[in-house]
Design a protein around this motif. Structure first.
Motif, PDB file in Angstrom:
ATOM      1  N   GLU A 256       0.826  -1.208   0.000  1.00 41.95           N
ATOM      2  CA  GLU A 256       0.000   0.000   0.000  1.00 41.95           C
ATOM      3  C   GLU A 256       0.857   1.253   0.000  1.00 41.95           C
ATOM      4  N   GLN A 257       1.923   1.242   0.780  1.00 39.44           N
ATOM      5  CA  GLN A 257       2.816   2.398   0.818  1.00 39.44           C
ATOM      6  C   GLN A 257       3.519   2.601  -0.520  1.00 39.44           C
TER       7      GLN A 257
ATOM      8  N   THR B 133       1.462   4.640  -2.829  1.00 43.55           N
ATOM      9  CA  THR B 133       1.105   5.990  -2.402  1.00 43.55           C
ATOM     10  C   THR B 133       1.487   7.010  -3.471  1.00 43.55           C
ATOM     11  N   SER B 134       0.650   8.007  -3.667  1.00 43.44           N
ATOM     12  CA  SER B 134       0.986   9.097  -4.589  1.00 43.44           C
ATOM     13  C   SER B 134       2.160   9.889  -4.024  1.00 43.44           C
ATOM     14  N   SER B 135       3.139  10.151  -4.855  1.00 44.01           N
ATOM     15  CA  SER B 135       4.285  10.952  -4.448  1.00 44.01           C
ATOM     16  C   SER B 135       3.954  12.432  -4.617  1.00 44.01           C
TER      17      SER B 135
ATOM     18  N   THR C   8       3.537   7.328  -8.539  1.00 46.27           N
ATOM     19  CA  THR C   8       3.527   6.747  -7.199  1.00 46.27           C
ATOM     20  C   THR C   8       4.929   6.787  -6.617  1.00 46.27           C
TER      21      THR C   8
ATOM     22  N   PRO D 139       5.153  12.109   1.576  1.00 48.97           N
ATOM     23  CA  PRO D 139       3.826  11.478   1.637  1.00 48.97           C
ATOM     24  C   PRO D 139       3.778  10.250   2.541  1.00 48.97           C
ATOM     25  N   LEU D 140       4.935   9.639   2.781  1.00 51.60           N
ATOM     26  CA  LEU D 140       5.000   8.452   3.635  1.00 51.60           C
ATOM     27  C   LEU D 140       5.241   8.805   5.104  1.00 51.60           C
TER      28      LEU D 140
END
Length: 221
Positions: A37-38, A41-43, A49, A133-134
Motif C-alpha cells: 500500500e505504501q 502511495t501518490s508521491s 507513485t 507522503p509516507l
C-alpha cells in the motif's frame, strides 16, 4: 553479470559523488520495509507513485550521455515520453524488484548530460517526493542541502528554480544559505530547496511576505 559501464569509476569518489551515493543509500534504507500500500502511495510528483519515482531515480543512475541521447532520438525529442520509457525499464515486476534495482544502481557514477550536483539535487528532491507522503523524515547534513540550494538558485536546467525565485529573498534559518532581493521567504534549507523546485506543500513550512508569491509559482514548468 555486472555491466562494467554501470559500475565504472565507483571508487573515485570525486566531487559530489560520495554525497550522491550516501543519499541513495539512505533512501534505499528508508524504503526497506514498505508495504504494498505504501509503495502505491501518490508521491509529490502527483502523476507518479512512490514506487514509480524510485524507478525514475534508478533510470537516472543507469543512463550515460550516449544512452540518454539515443532515448531522446527514439522518443523524437519528447522528453516526457523518454522519462516514462526509462521508468518502465526500471520498474520491475514487484516493489521488491524496484527497490533492488535501485540498490544495485546506488553507487553508479554515470549520468545523463547534467552536472553531478544536479544529480545530487534530483536525489534529494525526489527522495523528499517519496518520503514526505509516507511520513518519513531525514536529517540531511546542512552542507549537503546548502550545496543543492546554491545550485538551484542559479539554474533552470531540468526544473525551473532560478526563475521561480526571481524577485524574492530566500534565507535559511538553519544554515548559511541566502539569495536574492525582494519579499522574504525563510525556513529550513530543505524547505527552501523543495519550494524553489515547485513543491508547494513545503511552502507550509516557510515564513515571510514572499511565501504566497512563491507558492503561486509552484506550477511553473
Amino acid at each position: 553479470m555486472t555491466d562494467p559501464e554501470l559500475t565504472a569509476d565507483r571508487s573515485r569518489g570525486a566531487g559530489p559523488w560520495p554525497l550522491i551515493h550516501a543519499e541513495r543509500t539512505a533512501l534505499a534504507a528508508d524504503l526497506a520495509d514498505l508495504t504494498d500500500e505504501q509503495w502505491a502511495t501518490s508521491s509529490l510528483c502527483t502523476e507518479f507513485t512512490v514506487r514509480e519515482v524510485l524507478a525514475h531515480l534508478t533510470a537516472g543512475a543507469s543512463l550515460n550521455s550516449l544512452r540518454w541521447l539515443a532515448g531522446v532520438l527514439r522518443c523524437r525529442f519528447d522528453f516526457d515520453k523518454q522519462v516514462a520509457m526509462r521508468l518502465a525499464e526500471q520498474l520491475g515486476a514487484t516493489p521488491a524488484e524496484t527497490l533492488e534495482r535501485f540498490r544495485r544502481a546506488a553507487l553508479n557514477t554515470i549520468k545523463p548530460p547534467l552536472p553531478a550536483v544536479a544529480i545530487l539535487g534530483e536525489t534529494i528532491v525526489h527522495g523528499e517526493d517519496i518520503r514526505r507522503p509516507l511520513g518519513i523524515s531525514r536529517e540531511y547534513p546542512i552542507e549537503v542541502v546548502t550545496l543543492v540550494a546554491e545550485y538551484y538558485r542559479g539554474s533552470d536546467l531540468v526544473v525551473v528554480a532560478k526563475g521561480r525565485i526571481d524577485g524574492l529573498t530566500l534565507a535559511a534559518d538553519d544554515g548559511p544559505f541566502t539569495t536574492g532581493s525582494g519579499p522574504l521567504v525563510s525556513g529550513t534549507t530543505l524547505a527552501l530547496v523543495m519550494a524553489m523546485t515547485g513543491r508547494s506543500t513545503y511552502c507550509d513550512d516557510l515564513e515571510g511576505d514572499g511565501v504566497e508569491l512563491l507558492r503561486g509559482r509552484s506550477g511553473m514548468a
